[in-house]
Motif scaffolding. Structure first.
Motif, PDB file in Angstrom:
ATOM      1  N   PHE A   1       0.715  -1.402   0.021  1.00 37.14           N
ATOM      2  CA  PHE A   1      -0.186   0.098  -0.198  1.00 37.14           C
ATOM      3  C   PHE A   1       0.773   1.342   0.139  1.00 37.14           C
ATOM      4  O   PHE A   1       0.717   2.242  -0.545  1.00 37.14           O
ATOM      5  CB  PHE A   1      -0.831  -0.041   1.145  1.00 37.14           C
ATOM      6  CG  PHE A   1      -1.841   1.217   1.321  1.00 37.14           C
ATOM      7  CD1 PHE A   1      -1.364   2.119   2.015  1.00 37.14           C
ATOM      8  CD2 PHE A   1      -2.861   1.632   0.443  1.00 37.14           C
ATOM      9  CE1 PHE A   1      -2.353   3.246   2.521  1.00 37.14           C
ATOM     10  CE2 PHE A   1      -3.601   2.668   0.571  1.00 37.14           C
ATOM     11  CZ  PHE A   1      -3.160   3.650   1.746  1.00 37.14           C
ATOM     12  N   LYS A   2       1.918   1.156   0.925  1.00 34.61           N
ATOM     13  CA  LYS A   2       2.784   2.413   0.882  1.00 34.61           C
ATOM     14  C   LYS A   2       3.410   2.646  -0.690  1.00 34.61           C
ATOM     15  O   LYS A   2       3.390   3.818  -0.960  1.00 34.61           O
ATOM     16  CB  LYS A   2       3.985   2.313   2.083  1.00 34.61           C
ATOM     17  CG  LYS A   2       3.322   2.391   3.325  1.00 34.61           C
ATOM     18  CD  LYS A   2       4.509   2.186   4.406  1.00 34.61           C
ATOM     19  CE  LYS A   2       4.036   2.236   5.736  1.00 34.61           C
ATOM     20  NZ  LYS A   2       5.314   2.065   6.769  1.00 34.61           N
ATOM     21  N   LYS A   3       4.071   1.860  -1.153  1.00 36.90           N
ATOM     22  CA  LYS A   3       4.571   1.730  -2.393  1.00 36.90           C
ATOM     23  C   LYS A   3       3.465   2.271  -3.430  1.00 36.90           C
ATOM     24  O   LYS A   3       3.990   3.015  -4.484  1.00 36.90           O
ATOM     25  CB  LYS A   3       5.434   0.454  -3.104  1.00 36.90           C
ATOM     26  CG  LYS A   3       6.377   0.207  -2.089  1.00 36.90           C
ATOM     27  CD  LYS A   3       6.858  -0.900  -2.787  1.00 36.90           C
ATOM     28  CE  LYS A   3       8.298  -1.197  -1.762  1.00 36.90           C
ATOM     29  NZ  LYS A   3       8.781  -2.604  -2.350  1.00 36.90           N
ATOM     30  N   SER A   4       2.276   1.792  -3.517  1.00 37.60           N
ATOM     31  CA  SER A   4       1.174   2.112  -4.297  1.00 37.60           C
ATOM     32  C   SER A   4       0.987   3.600  -4.064  1.00 37.60           C
ATOM     33  O   SER A   4       0.741   4.511  -4.858  1.00 37.60           O
ATOM     34  CB  SER A   4       0.171   1.375  -4.308  1.00 37.60           C
ATOM     35  OG  SER A   4       0.445   0.002  -4.660  1.00 37.60           O
TER      36      SER A   4
ATOM     37  N   VAL B   1       5.687   6.029 -13.629  1.00 37.66           N
ATOM     38  CA  VAL B   1       4.676   5.462 -12.569  1.00 37.66           C
ATOM     39  C   VAL B   1       3.990   3.898 -12.983  1.00 37.66           C
ATOM     40  O   VAL B   1       4.016   3.178 -11.881  1.00 37.66           O
ATOM     41  CB  VAL B   1       3.182   6.331 -12.516  1.00 37.66           C
ATOM     42  CG1 VAL B   1       2.299   6.000 -11.762  1.00 37.66           C
ATOM     43  CG2 VAL B   1       3.670   7.790 -12.246  1.00 37.66           C
ATOM     44  N   GLY B   2       3.980   3.576 -14.092  1.00 40.93           N
ATOM     45  CA  GLY B   2       3.780   2.227 -14.460  1.00 40.93           C
ATOM     46  C   GLY B   2       4.629   1.296 -13.959  1.00 40.93           C
ATOM     47  O   GLY B   2       4.219   0.141 -13.381  1.00 40.93           O
ATOM     48  N   VAL B   3       5.805   1.600 -14.038  1.00 41.59           N
ATOM     49  CA  VAL B   3       7.069   0.699 -13.758  1.00 41.59           C
ATOM     50  C   VAL B   3       7.016   0.503 -12.192  1.00 41.59           C
ATOM     51  O   VAL B   3       7.198  -0.550 -11.657  1.00 41.59           O
ATOM     52  CB  VAL B   3       8.550   1.259 -14.163  1.00 41.59           C
ATOM     53  CG1 VAL B   3       9.846   0.532 -13.432  1.00 41.59           C
ATOM     54  CG2 VAL B   3       8.633   1.219 -15.447  1.00 41.59           C
ATOM     55  N   MET B   4       7.084   1.753 -11.354  1.00 43.14           N
ATOM     56  CA  MET B   4       6.538   1.576 -10.032  1.00 43.14           C
ATOM     57  C   MET B   4       5.427   0.612  -9.553  1.00 43.14           C
ATOM     58  O   MET B   4       5.715  -0.075  -8.522  1.00 43.14           O
ATOM     59  CB  MET B   4       6.714   3.181  -9.300  1.00 43.14           C
ATOM     60  CG  MET B   4       7.715   3.835  -9.824  1.00 43.14           C
ATOM     61  SD  MET B   4       7.624   5.480  -9.241  1.00 43.14           S
ATOM     62  CE  MET B   4       7.868   5.155  -7.209  1.00 43.14           C
ATOM     63  N   VAL B   5       4.497   0.778 -10.183  1.00 40.93           N
ATOM     64  CA  VAL B   5       3.104   0.060  -9.674  1.00 40.93           C
ATOM     65  C   VAL B   5       3.723  -1.541 -10.020  1.00 40.93           C
ATOM     66  O   VAL B   5       3.310  -2.229  -9.203  1.00 40.93           O
ATOM     67  CB  VAL B   5       1.893   0.351 -10.418  1.00 40.93           C
ATOM     68  CG1 VAL B   5       0.930  -0.558 -10.329  1.00 40.93           C
ATOM     69  CG2 VAL B   5       1.790   1.872  -9.960  1.00 40.93           C
ATOM     70  N   GLU B   6       4.170  -1.890 -11.236  1.00 43.02           N
ATOM     71  CA  GLU B   6       4.434  -3.406 -11.608  1.00 43.02           C
ATOM     72  C   GLU B   6       5.547  -3.659 -10.479  1.00 43.02           C
ATOM     73  O   GLU B   6       5.600  -4.846 -10.256  1.00 43.02           O
ATOM     74  CB  GLU B   6       5.045  -3.071 -13.049  1.00 43.02           C
ATOM     75  CG  GLU B   6       5.484  -4.655 -13.391  1.00 43.02           C
ATOM     76  CD  GLU B   6       4.020  -5.529 -13.619  1.00 43.02           C
ATOM     77  OE1 GLU B   6       4.181  -6.778 -13.367  1.00 43.02           O
ATOM     78  OE2 GLU B   6       3.166  -4.981 -13.873  1.00 43.02           O
TER      79      GLU B   6
END
Length: 169
Positions: free
Chosen positions: A3-6, A157-162
């Motif tokens: 959750f924190k990373k998202s 942002v997509g890379v971070m979510v993945e």
């Protein structure tokens, strides 16, 4: 932990989105039209202008000075320096809606004006002492560097979510 990373990824994305418009505040428009009534029937006009919209609040009537303007009418070229004093070339907005260009030139033989719309650009028009004409505005396509910056931010942002998804598995 996920959750924190998202939340960090979304926060970063929102921060990036908030910064991007401030850097791309210069708006570029083209316009064209033709005289559809009066003694100059069939004459055409076209040009472009740019202005900085960073100061817009989006509330009520707002006027912004035009930074650059170039147009052709009846074989002559005009710029914002040709505006009738004390007027200036400016664009109008009402509650955040673009209304068009306000610009008047007093040339010998045929003075003319661009008149903004009252609700949007659909009722904006071009007028001379003896004629009037339609007016069409088109916003210029954003520059490739702006698109690349936007795509890079969305990709990051997509890379971070993945990555966050992979670590939680």
């Amino acid at each position: 932990m996920t959750f924190k990373k998202s939340l960090a990824a979304v926060s970063f994305g929102l921060l990036f989105a908030a910064i991007a418009p401030a850097q791309a505040a210069v708006q570029n428009y083209t316009f064209s039209g033709s005289i559809d009534a009066g003694s100059l029937l069939g004459e055409s006009y076209a040009g472009s202008f740019s202005f900085d919209d960073a100061a817009l609040s989006g509330a009520g009537a707002e006027w912004l000075a035009v930074d650059s303007l170039s147009m052709n009418f009846m074989g002559s070229n005009f710029t914002q320096d040709d505006a009738v004093a004390p007027s200036i070339a400016e664009v109008g907005y009402y509650d955040g809606a673009f209304l068009g260009l306000s610009f008047s030139v007093d040339i010998a033989g045929e003075p003319f004006s661009f008149v903004t719309g009252s609700d949007d650009t659909s009722d904006a028009f071009f007028a001379t002492d003896s004629s009037s004409g339609s007016l069409t505005y088109a916003a210029a396509v954003p520059e490739p560097k702006d698109w690349m910056l936007m795509l890079a931010g969305i990709g990051l942002v997509g890379v971070m979510v993945e990555r966050a998804k992979r670590r939680s598995i």
